[in-house]
Design a protein around this motif. Structure first.
Motif, PDB file in Angstrom:
ATOM      1  N   GLN A   1       0.827  -1.198   0.000  1.00 38.76           N
ATOM      2  CA  GLN A   1       0.000   0.000   0.000  1.00 38.76           C
ATOM      3  C   GLN A   1       0.868   1.258   0.000  1.00 38.76           C
ATOM      4  O   GLN A   1       1.828   1.384   0.759  1.00 38.76           O
ATOM      5  N   MET A   2       0.506   2.192  -0.870  1.00 31.77           N
ATOM      6  CA  MET A   2       1.235   3.446  -1.007  1.00 31.77           C
ATOM      7  C   MET A   2       0.478   4.636  -0.440  1.00 31.77           C
ATOM      8  O   MET A   2       1.080   5.603   0.028  1.00 31.77           O
ATOM      9  N   MET A   3      -0.848   4.596  -0.509  1.00 30.22           N
ATOM     10  CA  MET A   3      -1.614   5.801  -0.208  1.00 30.22           C
ATOM     11  C   MET A   3      -3.022   5.462   0.242  1.00 30.22           C
ATOM     12  O   MET A   3      -3.604   4.471  -0.199  1.00 30.22           O
ATOM     13  N   ASP A   4      -3.566   6.312   1.105  1.00 26.81           N
ATOM     14  CA  ASP A   4      -4.962   6.217   1.542  1.00 26.81           C
ATOM     15  C   ASP A   4      -5.421   7.641   1.830  1.00 26.81           C
ATOM     16  O   ASP A   4      -5.126   8.200   2.880  1.00 26.81           O
TER      17      ASP A   4
ATOM     18  N   SER B   1     -12.967   8.749  -2.130  1.00 22.05           N
ATOM     19  CA  SER B   1     -11.916   8.119  -1.331  1.00 22.05           C
ATOM     20  C   SER B   1     -10.990   7.355  -2.266  1.00 22.05           C
ATOM     21  O   SER B   1     -11.423   6.839  -3.308  1.00 22.05           O
ATOM     22  N   TYR B   2      -9.708   7.270  -1.897  1.00 25.69           N
ATOM     23  CA  TYR B   2      -8.715   6.711  -2.817  1.00 25.69           C
ATOM     24  C   TYR B   2      -7.670   5.927  -2.035  1.00 25.69           C
ATOM     25  O   TYR B   2      -7.152   6.382  -1.006  1.00 25.69           O
ATOM     26  N   GLN B   3      -7.377   4.735  -2.533  1.00 29.36           N
ATOM     27  CA  GLN B   3      -6.298   3.906  -2.002  1.00 29.36           C
ATOM     28  C   GLN B   3      -5.462   3.408  -3.179  1.00 29.36           C
ATOM     29  O   GLN B   3      -6.000   3.133  -4.258  1.00 29.36           O
ATOM     30  N   ALA B   4      -4.154   3.270  -2.953  1.00 30.59           N
ATOM     31  CA  ALA B   4      -3.268   2.834  -4.038  1.00 30.59           C
ATOM     32  C   ALA B   4      -2.224   1.873  -3.500  1.00 30.59           C
ATOM     33  O   ALA B   4      -1.752   2.002  -2.363  1.00 30.59           O
ATOM     34  N   TRP B   5      -1.860   0.902  -4.344  1.00 29.31           N
ATOM     35  CA  TRP B   5      -0.839  -0.093  -4.036  1.00 29.31           C
ATOM     36  C   TRP B   5       0.125  -0.196  -5.214  1.00 29.31           C
ATOM     37  O   TRP B   5      -0.196   0.172  -6.350  1.00 29.31           O
ATOM     38  N   ARG B   6       1.304  -0.735  -4.936  1.00 28.27           N
ATOM     39  CA  ARG B   6       2.290  -0.984  -5.985  1.00 28.27           C
ATOM     40  C   ARG B   6       2.970  -2.326  -5.716  1.00 28.27           C
ATOM     41  O   ARG B   6       3.097  -2.749  -4.566  1.00 28.27           O
ATOM     42  N   ARG B   7       3.396  -2.976  -6.786  1.00 32.32           N
ATOM     43  CA  ARG B   7       4.222  -4.170  -6.648  1.00 32.32           C
ATOM     44  C   ARG B   7       5.236  -4.198  -7.783  1.00 32.32           C
ATOM     45  O   ARG B   7       5.011  -3.617  -8.851  1.00 32.32           O
ATOM     46  N   ASP B   8       6.350  -4.881  -7.549  1.00 33.46           N
ATOM     47  CA  ASP B   8       7.428  -4.955  -8.527  1.00 33.46           C
ATOM     48  C   ASP B   8       7.594  -6.392  -8.981  1.00 33.46           C
ATOM     49  O   ASP B   8       8.135  -7.222  -8.240  1.00 33.46           O
ATOM     50  N   PRO B   9       7.124  -6.725 -10.181  1.00 35.29           N
ATOM     51  CA  PRO B   9       7.283  -8.097 -10.682  1.00 35.29           C
ATOM     52  C   PRO B   9       8.750  -8.407 -10.988  1.00 35.29           C
ATOM     53  O   PRO B   9       9.591  -7.502 -11.059  1.00 35.29           O
ATOM     54  N   GLU B  10       9.056  -9.678 -11.162  1.00 30.95           N
ATOM     55  CA  GLU B  10      10.433 -10.080 -11.464  1.00 30.95           C
ATOM     56  C   GLU B  10      10.894  -9.496 -12.788  1.00 30.95           C
ATOM     57  O   GLU B  10      12.066  -9.154 -12.956  1.00 30.95           O
ATOM     58  N   THR B  11       9.990  -9.412 -13.742  1.00 31.56           N
ATOM     59  CA  THR B  11      10.310  -8.808 -15.038  1.00 31.56           C
ATOM     60  C   THR B  11       9.231  -7.780 -15.371  1.00 31.56           C
ATOM     61  O   THR B  11       8.075  -7.945 -14.994  1.00 31.56           O
TER      62      THR B  11
END
Length: 433
Positions: free
Chosen positions: A154-157, A164-174
């Motif tokens: 989670q990055m933001m709420d 209302s806004y929520q955001a997430w990020r992830r980093d895949p292998e490629t």
């Protein structure tokens, strides 16, 4: 004080020759230190700086040849000067300094192929499987967090009275970083929000990143569209061109909207704007209960998934997104409210909004069968931890020399050099970016 006394002693020499020789001896150690720093920094230069350098050199070469008049009128018209912002709606996000030149939107013109029936070219579009059931399956798994991918962080709420806004990020292998967001708009119905995001004609009124939007192909049977977008990018890059295939599936009042980059041989590649091939931005729209807690489904939830390879180093892009995300997202809500008023006033329905209403119907059971074939992903509900500063462990000479080399590699302009030297200075004194 010591420097002044030494300089005064040098100037007291009886002849000009002795003064010059003393000054030369005095500055040689300084020049040696600078040279060593530059050499060490150049050897340490990261790979992405070399890639960005090649893009800069290409842009510079194109600009010089353009000034000499060596290009045809068609080529010249395709070289659009870059503008100034990366506001990643995500996409977009942080504001940048303005580049030179204006925008000539006429140079983006591509003759549209629009008919009331699916032409032979549109039949070929469907046969080439631009946007298919596989894309629906992938989106369903993303929505239900069952795609088997890495953890979401989670990055933001954040929220306003109407959103209302929520955001997430992830980093895949490629591949580039992937983003997931959940936005809830109060007093909005799914059908209106669906049309709002599909309406390219109205988008120009609230999305200041969009320079040009044009429908290239469409099929009234499935609602599939191929559109061309041109978007603003930072001052050190050319603007970006997107060829996007899009389609909507409907299950009750759930709308699964897929947009992704697709090949298009009818639109030739140009040096400017630069084509983005890897692009994915899809969302699920559905009615949810209002935060007022009255039990009424008067709010609309939008779950968005986005990733793209913009040709910018991913770490820089992540920094821009994190810094500018909320500023960009909160501009969408006023755009939606303006669109609601426009539709309430019986304003004419644009072609793209009309196409948004042509949906492929699917059953809830079918969607559940799509979701059940993959293991769950892990979602982390905590905010992203700050990165540890490693600048204190790196020799100051290496950082300063690297900054000199990087600044000279990226650009000859003062803005870029000031940015790079500022970063190096912060690292050198042990401050966190």
């Amino acid at each position: 004080m010591a420097f002044g006394s030494v300089l005064l002693e040098i100037l007291k020499r009886p002849t000009i020759g002795e003064v010059l020789s003393e000054i030369l001896i005095f500055v040689i150690p300084l020049w040696i230190a600078v040279a060593v720093g530059v050499v060490v920094g150049w050897a340490w230069k990261p790979k992405w700086a070399s890639n960005l350098s090649r893009e800069m050199l290409l842009d510079s070469k194109v600009s010089k040849e353009d000034k000499k008049g060596e290009f045809s009128a068609t080529t010249i018209s395709s070289m659009i000067p870059s503008l100034n912002s990366l506001k990643f709606q995500l996409p977009s996000c942080v504001s940048w300094a303005a580049d030179d030149g204006g925008i000539q939107k006429d140079s983006f013109s591509v003759p549209p192929t629009l008919n009331s029936e699916c032409s032979s070219s549109k039949t070929e579009m469907e046969k080439s499987n631009l946007v298919t059931g596989d894309d629906l399956e992938h989106l369903c798994k993303l929505v239900e967090v069952k795609d088997g991918g890495p953890a979401w962080i989670q990055m933001m709420d954040r929220s306003t009275p109407t959103m209302s806004y929520q955001a997430w990020r992830r980093d895949p292998e490629t591949g580039p970083p992937q983003y997931r967001s959940r936005t809830v708009y109060e007093d909005a119905i799914p059908e209106m929000v669906r049309d709002f995001f599909w309406d390219d004609e109205f988008r120009a009124q609230w999305d200041d990143m969009l320079l040009h939007a044009e429908t290239l192909e469409e099929c009234p049977t499935t609602g599939t569209m191929v559109v061309q977008w041109v978007r603003k990018f930072p001052f050190f890059c050319s603007d970006r061109e997107y060829i996007i295939g899009r389609r909507i599936w409907e299950s009750g009042r759930f709308y699964y909207c897929v947009t992704k980059g697709v090949p298009c041989s009818s639109v030739p590649r140009r040096n400017k704007p630069r084509r983005v091939d890897l692009y994915y931005s899809s969302w699920c729209i559905r009615a949810v209960e209002s935060k007022r807690g009255d039990g009424q489904l008067t709010a609309c939830e939008v779950i968005l998934f986005h990733n793209e390879d913009m040709g910018i180093p991913w770490e820089i892009a992540k920094l821009g997104v994190r810094q500018g995300m909320w500023g960009a997202v909160k501009k969408i809500d006023p755009g939606l409210r303006a669109y609601q008023k426009y539709r309430a006033s019986a304003g004419p329905l644009s072609r793209s909004a009309f196409m948004a209403q042509i949906n492929t119907k699917v059953s809830a059971d079918y969607l559940r069968s799509l979701e059940s074939s993959t293991s769950d992903s892990l979602e982390i509900e905590t905010l992203e931890p700050p990165k540890k500063c490693v600048g204190n462990n790196v020799p100051r000479l290496l950082l300063i020399g690297g900054a000199v080399a990087l600044a000279c590699t990226l650009d000859r302009g003062l803005v870029t050099k000031a940015l790079i030297f500022g970063v190096a200075r912060k690292f050198a004194i042990g401050r966190r970016l």
